[in-house]
Design an enzyme around this catalytic site. Structure first.
Site, mmCIF file in Angstrom:
data_model
loop_
_atom_site.group_PDB
_atom_site.id
_atom_site.type_symbol
_atom_site.label_atom_id
_atom_site.label_comp_id
_atom_site.label_asym_id
_atom_site.label_seq_id
_atom_site.Cartn_x
_atom_site.Cartn_y
_atom_site.Cartn_z
ATOM 1 N N ASP A 62 -48.341 103.835 48.986
ATOM 2 C CA ASP A 62 -46.724 103.889 48.670
ATOM 3 C C ASP A 62 -46.783 103.634 46.972
ATOM 4 O O ASP A 62 -47.155 102.758 46.556
ATOM 5 C CB ASP A 62 -45.907 103.005 49.311
ATOM 6 N N HIS A 63 -45.772 104.488 46.361
ATOM 7 C CA HIS A 63 -45.800 104.141 44.960
ATOM 8 C C HIS A 63 -46.804 103.980 44.156
ATOM 9 O O HIS A 63 -46.694 103.084 43.446
ATOM 10 C CB HIS A 63 -44.570 103.181 44.778
ATOM 11 N N SER A 69 -33.966 102.383 54.917
ATOM 12 C CA SER A 69 -33.463 101.187 55.657
ATOM 13 C C SER A 69 -31.932 101.162 56.054
ATOM 14 O O SER A 69 -31.127 101.708 55.293
ATOM 15 C CB SER A 69 -33.886 99.676 55.213
ATOM 16 N N HIS A 82 -34.253 101.166 46.852
ATOM 17 C CA HIS A 82 -34.837 100.252 47.679
ATOM 18 C C HIS A 82 -34.197 99.048 47.790
ATOM 19 O O HIS A 82 -33.272 98.465 47.266
ATOM 20 C CB HIS A 82 -36.140 99.984 46.957
ATOM 21 N N ASP A 130 -46.235 108.205 42.099
ATOM 22 C CA ASP A 130 -44.778 108.300 41.527
ATOM 23 C C ASP A 130 -44.664 108.454 39.883
ATOM 24 O O ASP A 130 -44.524 107.310 39.346
ATOM 25 C CB ASP A 130 -44.341 107.025 42.025
ATOM 26 N N GLU A 158 -42.733 112.404 43.343
ATOM 27 C CA GLU A 158 -41.443 111.922 43.447
ATOM 28 C C GLU A 158 -40.551 112.542 42.185
ATOM 29 O O GLU A 158 -41.116 112.839 41.184
ATOM 30 C CB GLU A 158 -41.156 110.467 43.257
ATOM 31 N N ILE A 171 -39.247 103.253 55.427
ATOM 32 C CA ILE A 171 -38.668 101.840 55.861
ATOM 33 C C ILE A 171 -39.479 100.825 55.595
ATOM 34 O O ILE A 171 -40.401 100.536 56.001
ATOM 35 C CB ILE A 171 -38.220 102.185 57.183
ATOM 36 N N ASP A 172 -39.038 99.941 54.790
ATOM 37 C CA ASP A 172 -39.484 98.532 54.561
ATOM 38 C C ASP A 172 -38.521 97.306 55.039
ATOM 39 O O ASP A 172 -38.963 96.304 55.623
ATOM 40 C CB ASP A 172 -39.995 98.437 53.068
#
Ligand code: G3H
Ligand code: 13P
Ligand code: ZN
Length: 345
Positions: free
Chosen positions: A83-84, A235, A198, A105, A142, A276-277
């Site tokens: 991720d990222h 989220s 985020h 990213d 992204e 989703i975090d």
């Protein structure tokens, strides 16, 4: 071993019109929660790890816990996704660790907070595609910076996100530019900016179209129909978990997330991966606070951790169901990465 690439999973999701939640992992209980939810709903899984997760758990722990997850649930297809990734170097390290997908990213510079130029983004993302696709690993790019259309802030409390105030132009992905970006980089999936950010503080009210631009998704999808769209900052920030946290000593101010119905609308318009975090963090924190408060004499941390795992598991199962992912685990025949190489050359 049922590791698969992101490309294979999202191609399947596009063919059968569903979305796949991509849950962030940091520790044992989160991984168990996601896998148990996937087993229960027979869903394919995207486990994604940030640079922060590797720092928290340590790369070998993370790698071995994911291997344990796949060994425990051999019939659930699993994408292991970076991720990222902040640079081609970070993405290359993840590929060496066994990740089947990486996010480059390039919307931000390597410090993960300074907005980058379009040319920089094209350059680093193209570089990662060349490396990853040579061995069948998928790439997410992204375009546009995540940020609140209400405040212009990125909401980077978790260390990923632009610093300072952004203009609306920077926070909304342009469909024509998306077309050019995909043609010049070759990404498999594209994270888009539509007003999500985020963390827990996304919106000060239930979001309407002026601050959450779901309608834009259809236009981007039309411009890049063969590239899978990704919604970050997705989220839903459940009000019931906020209430439980507050009831047991937590101090969280009023806030709203992305409603599940809006995500479903996004999926109908072409979104295939939904990050989703925060929701898992909220559910686990709420469950732990409640567990400690219920029995102050308890000193076995496993009691609170089991409550946290069960809360996260139920949340993940709800998202698998809501996004139409349930039942698809058994319909995917894993394609080895070596064979995925062919589709790029
Ligand atoms: O993209 C942001 C995720 O929530 C990861 O957060 O950097 O705190 O692990 P983290
Ligand atoms: P949330 O903070 O909304 O859970 O978003 C997570 C995310 O986008 C990870 O890349
Ligand atoms: Zn993100």
């Amino acid at each position: 071993m049922a590791f698969i690439s992101l490309r294979q999973l999202l191609d399947h999701a596009a063919e059968f019109n569903y979305g796949v939640p991509a849950f962030n992992i940091n520790n044992l209980e989160q991984i168990q929660a996601i896998m148990e939810a996937a087993e229960k709903t027979r869903s394919p899984v995207i486990l994604q790890a940030s640079a922060g997760a590797r720092k928290y758990a340590g790369e070998p722990y993370l790698r071995h816990m994911v291997l344990a997850a796949v060994e425990t649930h051999p019939h659930i297809p699993v994408v292991l996704h970076q991720d990222h990734g902040a640079s081609p170097a970070v993405c290359t390290q993840s590929i060496r660790s066994g990740f089947t997908s990486v996010m480059m990213d390039g919307s931000l510079r390597e410090d993960a907070k300074t907005p980058a130029s379009y040319d920089y983004n094209v350059d680093v993302t193209h570089k990662v595609c060349e490396i990853a696709h040579a061995i069948g690993v998928s790439v997410e790019g992204e375009l546009g910076c995540l940020g609140s259309l209400e405040s212009g802030q990125a909401g980077e409390e978790d260390g990923v996100g632009a610093e300072g105030v952004l203009t609306h132009d920077m926070m909304l992905t342009d469909p024509a530019q998306a077309k050019d970006f995909v043609a010049r980089t070759g990404v498999d999936a594209l994270a888009i900016a539509i007003g999500t950010s985020h963390g827990a503080y996304k919106f000060t009210r239930e979001p309407s179209g002026d601050i959450l631009d779901i309608d834009r998704i259809a236009a981007i999808h039309e411009a890049v129909p063969n590239t899978h769209l990704v919604m970050h900052g997705s989220s839903s920030v459940p009000q019931e978990w906020l209430a439980i946290i507050r009831e047991h000593g937590g101090d969280l101010r009023e806030t709203f997330g992305v409603p599940v119905e809006e995500i479903q609308r996004g999926i109908r318009s072409g979104v295939r991966k939904v990050n989703i975090d925060t929701d898992i963090r909220l559910a686990m924190t709420g469950a732990m606070r409640r567990s400690f408060a219920k029995d102050p004499s308890e000193f076995d941390p496993r009691k609170a951790l089991i409550a946290a795992k069960n809360a996260a598991r139920d949340l993940c199962a709800q998202r698998f169901e809501a996004f139409g992912c349930s039942g698809h685990a058994d319909r995917i025949k894993p394609v080895p990465l070596e064979l995925m190489v062919k589709r790029y050359h």
